[in-house]
Design a protein around this motif. Structure first.
Motif, PDB file in Angstrom:
ATOM      1  N   HIS A   1      61.725  55.183 118.961  1.00 39.10           N
ATOM      2  CA  HIS A   1      60.791  55.985 118.164  1.00 39.10           C
ATOM      3  C   HIS A   1      61.349  56.345 116.777  1.00 39.10           C
ATOM      4  O   HIS A   1      60.591  56.801 115.922  1.00 39.10           O
ATOM      5  CB  HIS A   1      60.440  57.263 118.921  1.00 39.10           C
ATOM      6  CG  HIS A   1      61.612  58.182 119.107  1.00 39.10           C
ATOM      7  ND1 HIS A   1      62.606  57.936 120.044  1.00 39.10           N
ATOM      8  CD2 HIS A   1      61.960  59.320 118.454  1.00 39.10           C
ATOM      9  CE1 HIS A   1      63.503  58.904 119.976  1.00 39.10           C
ATOM     10  NE2 HIS A   1      63.137  59.756 119.019  1.00 39.10           N
ATOM     11  N   ILE A   2      62.652  56.143 116.554  1.00 36.43           N
ATOM     12  CA  ILE A   2      63.231  56.500 115.250  1.00 36.43           C
ATOM     13  C   ILE A   2      63.345  55.291 114.331  1.00 36.43           C
ATOM     14  O   ILE A   2      63.794  55.426 113.195  1.00 36.43           O
ATOM     15  CB  ILE A   2      64.614  57.143 115.420  1.00 36.43           C
ATOM     16  CG1 ILE A   2      65.605  56.140 116.021  1.00 36.43           C
ATOM     17  CG2 ILE A   2      64.533  58.401 116.263  1.00 36.43           C
ATOM     18  CD1 ILE A   2      67.035  56.660 116.088  1.00 36.43           C
TER      19      ILE A   2
ATOM     20  N   SER B   1      59.535  61.655 110.517  1.00 39.08           N
ATOM     21  CA  SER B   1      58.703  61.116 111.590  1.00 39.08           C
ATOM     22  C   SER B   1      57.320  60.752 111.055  1.00 39.08           C
ATOM     23  O   SER B   1      56.918  61.161 109.966  1.00 39.08           O
ATOM     24  CB  SER B   1      58.568  62.147 112.715  1.00 39.08           C
ATOM     25  OG  SER B   1      57.993  63.349 112.211  1.00 39.08           O
TER      26      SER B   1
END
Length: 556
Positions: A105-106, A144
């Motif tokens: 997710h990063i 994000s």
């Protein structure tokens, strides 16, 4: 027919069945089963915890080893380098990294990678822990909500600010960078509060250089909209009224440079709004220039100098009574024609707020009136030495006495101040004037007259008349000395005789009493004789103490 029974009538005998033994479960059979289960579990865990495979491009693979070098964030392993290959153009290397499943997710377009190695940047040394553990790839997740990707361009150095570090980014513009470099500290009241992230050259190389700085929280709230930045790189050496001054911000600023900022020097500084992110500020070369920037009113003035202006340059001070009242903006040599004498045009900016803090823009016309009155009263501009050690010069404004009145003129909206030689040039001009006056004097004739006078004086002194006069003067002094001695001897006798005369006069006055003319005349004579006796007594006392008074006279 045969009978299956035997002779005794019994059934024939068959062989008995062998007893059957049950097979027991062997533990040996569990080994392959457990092996299969463990292999399956390991395979499942491998694929379950396996993240995406990414490719990072670096300029060099120095310190990277396949199967050993790890990708870390805050000392937590997020992946391992699997393969390192050289690009086809052989200009960079491609590093394939197997990431963990929880790191997918990063991996966005704001994620940054760089190799952590031992580095020396100015006075700071980083990455010393990799001398033992080896180099590793650091990751900054970024913000994000960005787009997912698996190919990245790695950084060759650590970024100046991490995405999880609170603070604000600002921009500085400067005509020259000096010794300022990436990673240089930013100071507020001598406290490091941020870093220089980098700089950008203008297109074509013309124009100011843009420097990006990051100020950490909560110090970014100290930066106001009217704050000023100045360069504190290296060592600043100055020679002033207090002697030699050496100033160094820090050891890191000495090697890598640095900038500093402060609060404005006015009463409304605390109420000024906080500077928003990405605000642009001017970077001044020194703190003195930054402090001068708070004076917003400017009066343009020019003067023409026909003597040496060595040591005078743009940025030099303009002083009145030794206090700075302005700044020199340009120094140019002008030669209008072959017949005209060359002159140096010195343009200045007078800052009225230095003399009157409450000055505003509406009073700028009054400043011109003040300046015109000062010029009429003898205000002149001259080049003076600011430091004999460094050779720096300044423009000094001073009131010159006994000067002819001059009316101030203008070149457009620029006031023209009259000038006069100053410093060593002024001294040499004064000496030259004196020597010219001395040269104009008839020294030869004066010398000849003096020689004639001395010759005549020698002749007069050696003449017979002067010799006889000196002899007569000596005899007169001897006679006066003898007279003084005789007067001292005979004055007591004279006083005694006079006293007897006064006694006889008193007796005679008693015998001829009454109010007759003889009585009155005798009374006046006695009074006069009494006064004469008193005077003779005073004369005797004075001559007794000062016998030379007969020759030199009485001294007051």
């Amino acid at each position: 027919m045969s009978d299956s029974r035997n002779d005794r009538g019994q059934q024939p005998a068959f062989p008995e069945e062998a007893p059957v033994r049950r097979t027991r479960f062997s533990l040996i059979l569990l080994i392959p089963v457990l092996a299969i289960l463990i292999s399956g579990w390991l395979a499942w865990k491998h694929f379950a915890t396996r993240g995406p495979e990414i490719t990072i491009t670096f300029d060099t693979a120095d310190g990277l080893t396949p199967g050993q070098t790890q990708v870390k964030n805050k000392a937590v392993t997020l992946g391992t380098v699997q393969e390192i290959t050289l690009s086809r153009d052989m200009r960079h290397v491609s590093v394939k990294v197997q990431m963990n499943a929880n790191s997918a997710h990063i991996l966005t377009d704001s994620t940054r990678f760089w190799v952590v190695r031992p580095r020396i940047n100015g006075a700071s040394i980083t990455g010393l822990d990799t001398l033992i553990s080896g180099a590793y790839i650091a990751i900054d997740p970024g913000t994000s909500g960005q787009h997912y990707q698996t190919e990245f361009r790695g950084l060759e150095a650590a970024p100046g600010v991490r995405s999880d570090q609170p603070g604000t980014t600002f921009w500085l513009v400067s005509p020259a960078l000096g010794s300022l470099g990436e990673g240089a500290p930013v100071f507020f009241r001598d406290v490091p509060v941020g870093d220089v992230l980098g700089y950008t050259m203008p297109p074509g190389g013309e124009g100011p250089i843009v420097v990006q700085v990051f100020i950490k929280a909560p110090y970014d709230h100290y930066l106001r909209t009217d704050s000023r930045f100045w360069n504190v790189s290296g060592i600043q050496v100055g020679l002033g009224a207090g002697g030699l001054k050496v100033q160094m911000q820090s050891l890191q600023a000495l090697f890598s440079g640095g900038v500093a900022f402060g609060l404005p020097d006015n009463r409304n500084a605390i109420n000024a709004p906080v500077a928003p992110a990405n605000s642009v500020f001017k970077l001044y070369t020194s703190q003195a220039d930054a402090e001068s920037a708070r004076y917003h009113q400017r009066l343009r003035v020019v003067t023409y100098i026909d003597t040496s202006v060595k040591g005078l340059a743009a940025g030099s001070q303009v002083s009145l009574f030794g206090l700075q009242v302005g700044t020199v903006t340009s120094v140019k040599l002008q030669m209008p024609s072959p017949q005209a004498q060359p002159k140096v045009r010195v343009e200045m900016q007078i800052e009225p707020e230095r003399m009157m803090p409450e000055w505003n823009e509406s009073q700028l016309a009054r400043a011109k009136e003040y300046l015109a009155a000062f010029v009429a009263n003898g205000l002149r501009a001259s080049v003076q030495s600011a430091s004999f050690l460094t050779g720096e010069s300044l423009i000094g404004l001073q009131f010159v006495k006994n000067t002819p009145p001059v009316t101030m003129t203008y070149e457009g909206d620029i006031a023209v101040l009259p000038s006069q030689p100053g410093g060593m040039d002024g001294i040499m001009e004064s000496v030259s004037t004196i020597t010219d006056k001395i040269a104009a004097m008839p020294l030869t004739q004066i010398g000849e007259h003096v020689n004639d006078l001395i010759a005549h004086a020698d002749g007069r002194l050696n003449s017979r008349e002067v010799t006889q006069s000196l002899v007569a003067l000596r005899n007169s002094l001897q006679n006066l000395d003898a007279l003084s001695k005789n007067a001292n001897q005979h004055l007591p006798e004279l006083m005694t005789a006079l006293q007897g005369t006064l006694t006889n006069a008193q007796t005679l006055l008693g015998a001829y009493g009454g109010d007759t003319d003889f009585h009155r005349s005798l009374q006046g004579m006695i009074t006069q004789m009494t006064q004469m006796a008193r005077s003779l007594r005073f004369l005797t006392d004075y001559l007794g103490h000062h016998p030379s008074a007969l020759i030199t006279g009485r001294r007051n």
